[in-house]
Design a protein around this motif. Structure first.
Motif, PDB file in Angstrom:
ATOM      1  N   SER A  18     -22.500  -6.128  10.303  1.00 15.51           N
ATOM      2  CA  SER A  18     -23.398  -6.410   9.165  1.00 15.51           C
ATOM      3  C   SER A  18     -24.498  -5.580   9.255  1.00 15.51           C
ATOM      4  N   ALA A  19     -25.501  -5.254   8.406  1.00 14.74           N
ATOM      5  CA  ALA A  19     -26.568  -4.467   8.241  1.00 14.74           C
ATOM      6  C   ALA A  19     -27.618  -5.115   7.145  1.00 14.74           C
ATOM      7  N   GLY A  20     -29.056  -4.934   7.654  1.00 14.80           N
ATOM      8  CA  GLY A  20     -30.008  -5.211   6.825  1.00 14.80           C
ATOM      9  C   GLY A  20     -29.859  -6.770   6.666  1.00 14.80           C
ATOM     10  N   ILE A  21     -29.514  -7.281   8.036  1.00 19.25           N
ATOM     11  CA  ILE A  21     -29.507  -9.007   8.251  1.00 19.25           C
ATOM     12  C   ILE A  21     -30.245  -8.965   9.671  1.00 19.25           C
ATOM     13  N   VAL A  29     -32.253  -9.785   4.575  1.00 15.54           N
ATOM     14  CA  VAL A  29     -32.172 -11.347   4.759  1.00 15.54           C
ATOM     15  C   VAL A  29     -32.509 -11.418   6.282  1.00 15.54           C
ATOM     16  N   SER A  30     -33.566 -12.075   6.227  1.00 16.89           N
ATOM     17  CA  SER A  30     -34.206 -12.413   7.523  1.00 16.89           C
ATOM     18  C   SER A  30     -33.415 -13.870   8.380  1.00 16.89           C
ATOM     19  N   THR A  31     -32.711 -13.334   9.213  1.00 15.65           N
ATOM     20  CA  THR A  31     -32.225 -14.284  10.061  1.00 15.65           C
ATOM     21  C   THR A  31     -32.000 -13.961  11.711  1.00 15.65           C
ATOM     22  N   PRO A  32     -32.320 -14.884  12.433  1.00 12.99           N
ATOM     23  CA  PRO A  32     -32.106 -14.659  13.880  1.00 12.99           C
ATOM     24  C   PRO A  32     -31.029 -13.939  14.231  1.00 12.99           C
ATOM     25  N   ASP A  33     -31.317 -12.819  15.279  1.00  9.17           N
ATOM     26  CA  ASP A  33     -30.243 -11.835  15.686  1.00  9.17           C
ATOM     27  C   ASP A  33     -29.077 -12.544  16.391  1.00  9.17           C
ATOM     28  N   SER A  57     -11.454  -8.669  25.389  1.00  6.75           N
ATOM     29  CA  SER A  57     -12.628  -8.189  25.592  1.00  6.75           C
ATOM     30  C   SER A  57     -13.288  -7.907  24.178  1.00  6.75           C
ATOM     31  N   ILE A  58     -14.559  -7.719  24.726  1.00  9.60           N
ATOM     32  CA  ILE A  58     -15.647  -7.438  23.388  1.00  9.60           C
ATOM     33  C   ILE A  58     -16.452  -6.427  23.547  1.00  9.60           C
ATOM     34  N   VAL A  59     -16.631  -5.606  22.355  1.00 11.75           N
ATOM     35  CA  VAL A  59     -17.664  -4.534  22.226  1.00 11.75           C
ATOM     36  C   VAL A  59     -18.486  -4.617  21.355  1.00 11.75           C
ATOM     37  N   VAL A  60     -20.032  -4.649  21.532  1.00  9.88           N
ATOM     38  CA  VAL A  60     -20.861  -4.756  20.729  1.00  9.88           C
ATOM     39  C   VAL A  60     -21.408  -3.170  20.453  1.00  9.88           C
ATOM     40  N   HIS A  61     -21.650  -2.832  19.101  1.00 10.53           N
ATOM     41  CA  HIS A  61     -22.238  -1.728  18.534  1.00 10.53           C
ATOM     42  C   HIS A  61     -23.651  -2.005  18.025  1.00 10.53           C
ATOM     43  N   ASN A  62     -24.855  -1.991  18.788  1.00 15.29           N
ATOM     44  CA  ASN A  62     -26.214  -2.407  18.541  1.00 15.29           C
ATOM     45  C   ASN A  62     -26.877  -1.363  17.833  1.00 15.29           C
ATOM     46  N   PHE A  63     -27.307  -1.145  16.805  1.00 17.54           N
ATOM     47  CA  PHE A  63     -28.122  -0.111  16.074  1.00 17.54           C
ATOM     48  C   PHE A  63     -29.364  -0.997  16.061  1.00 17.54           C
ATOM     49  N   GLU A  95     -28.733   1.659  20.394  1.00 12.26           N
ATOM     50  CA  GLU A  95     -29.084   2.982  19.753  1.00 12.26           C
ATOM     51  C   GLU A  95     -30.692   2.824  20.129  1.00 12.26           C
ATOM     52  N   THR A  96     -31.092   3.568  21.118  1.00 11.34           N
ATOM     53  CA  THR A  96     -32.419   3.670  21.637  1.00 11.34           C
ATOM     54  C   THR A  96     -33.253   4.763  21.124  1.00 11.34           C
ATOM     55  N   ASN A  97     -32.622   6.036  20.825  1.00 12.57           N
ATOM     56  CA  ASN A  97     -33.267   7.479  20.607  1.00 12.57           C
ATOM     57  C   ASN A  97     -33.844   7.107  19.271  1.00 12.57           C
ATOM     58  N   MET A  98     -33.361   6.449  18.142  1.00 12.39           N
ATOM     59  CA  MET A  98     -34.076   6.485  17.005  1.00 12.39           C
ATOM     60  C   MET A  98     -34.272   4.711  16.674  1.00 12.39           C
ATOM     61  N   GLU A  99     -35.433   4.645  16.125  1.00 13.06           N
ATOM     62  CA  GLU A  99     -35.740   3.516  15.694  1.00 13.06           C
ATOM     63  C   GLU A  99     -35.279   3.178  14.300  1.00 13.06           C
ATOM     64  N   THR A 100     -34.532   2.304  14.231  1.00 14.61           N
ATOM     65  CA  THR A 100     -34.124   2.021  12.924  1.00 14.61           C
ATOM     66  C   THR A 100     -34.985   0.917  12.013  1.00 14.61           C
ATOM     67  N   LEU A 101     -34.988   1.192  10.647  1.00 14.55           N
ATOM     68  CA  LEU A 101     -35.821   0.188   9.959  1.00 14.55           C
ATOM     69  C   LEU A 101     -35.211  -1.326   9.577  1.00 14.55           C
ATOM     70  N   GLN A 102     -33.964  -1.218   9.650  1.00 15.80           N
ATOM     71  CA  GLN A 102     -33.175  -2.349   9.446  1.00 15.80           C
ATOM     72  C   GLN A 102     -32.158  -2.740  10.593  1.00 15.80           C
ATOM     73  N   SER A 103     -32.100  -3.943  10.600  1.00 17.17           N
ATOM     74  CA  SER A 103     -31.042  -4.358  11.725  1.00 17.17           C
ATOM     75  C   SER A 103     -29.480  -3.843  11.447  1.00 17.17           C
ATOM     76  N   ALA A 104     -28.683  -3.587  12.388  1.00 15.57           N
ATOM     77  CA  ALA A 104     -27.273  -3.301  12.104  1.00 15.57           C
ATOM     78  C   ALA A 104     -26.494  -3.535  13.541  1.00 15.57           C
ATOM     79  N   ILE A 105     -25.143  -4.158  13.250  1.00 14.66           N
ATOM     80  CA  ILE A 105     -24.448  -4.673  14.427  1.00 14.66           C
ATOM     81  C   ILE A 105     -23.019  -4.523  14.001  1.00 14.66           C
ATOM     82  N   ALA A 106     -22.151  -4.037  14.900  1.00  6.49           N
ATOM     83  CA  ALA A 106     -20.659  -4.193  14.366  1.00  6.49           C
ATOM     84  C   ALA A 106     -19.923  -4.938  15.953  1.00  6.49           C
TER      85      ALA A 106
END
Length: 220
Positions: A18-21, A29-33, A57-63, A95-106
């Motif tokens: 998801s992105a922008g949530i 969409v404003s929603t708790p992470d 096993s679970i892998v989280v891609h956190n942007f 992702e810690t090198n670049m500050e994103t304006l919107q949330s994104a996760i896989a």
């Protein structure tokens, strides 16, 4: 099986994103992470069940940045706690090198495929199609994953088919099933798999109806 990749040695890979949530100012969409990761993991888990697999096993891609990692993990752990299953090990990166304006996760789940059951089934639809804020406001009407897991363990459910953006109608057509649901919006998106098609053992339909209760109907 729906959006799952079969790997060698019986392993199955499923994912959702998801992105922008989320909690960032520019999110649509404003929603708790925690809720965002909960529903992303929900979709990936249902895809595992659809493939007859058990998560290992679970892998989280956190942007969204380091500040979101703990919340994302908490949301996934909450899902597994609710269904009464030990949460697999969670790994991934942020992702810690670049500050994103919107949330994104896989959220990606690796599972191990089990032996398929050949029992004769009849397809049912479970859970009200919900999208956006309805997912929270109508939370008591969407498919309950704990009930589904229990039904699988009891031998009531032999196949799982989550409903996504194409709605009940689209998924029934993919399954090659007729559908006749007067009181259901069969073309509405089910968002993060708020509706699930279930293959019920034909000899246990009465038991299944008692188990699932409301928002559970034969599709034809």
């Amino acid at each position: 099986m729906r959006n799952a990749i079969l790997l060698p040695n019986g392993f199955v890979l499923t994912t959702d994103n998801s992105a922008g949530i989320g909690e960032k100012m520019a999110d649509i969409v404003s929603t708790p992470d925690e809720i965002v990761s909960y529903f992303a993991a929900r979709v990936a888990l249902l895809e595992q069940w659809a493939a007859g697999a058990t998560p290992v096993s679970i892998v989280v891609h956190n942007f969204s940045g380091n500040q979101s990692w703990g919340k994302y993990v908490a949301g996934i752990e909450k899902l597994f706690n609710e269904i009464g299953v030990e949460c697999p090990e969670i790994t991934g990166s942020s992702e810690t090198n670049m500050e994103t304006l919107q949330s994104a996760i896989a959220v990606t789940i690796l599972g191990e495929q089990q032996i398929e059951n050949s029992n004769e089934i009849r397809w049912y639809v479970y859970g009200k199609p919900s999208l956006g804020e309805e997912v929270i406001s109508d939370g008591d009407k969407i498919a309950d994953l704990k009930k589904i897991r229990e039904a699988i363990s009891l031998g009531l459910v032999h196949q799982v088919w989550p409903v996504g953006s194409t709605g009940i109608k689209g998924e029934c057509e993919r399954l090659g099933q007729n559908y006749y649901l007067v009181d259901w919006d069969i073309e509405k998106s089910a968002g993060p798999a708020t509706t699930v098609l279930l293959g019920i053992d034909i000899f246990k339909e009465k038991e299944a109806k008692l188990h699932f209760g409301d928002y559970f109907e034969a599709i034809s």
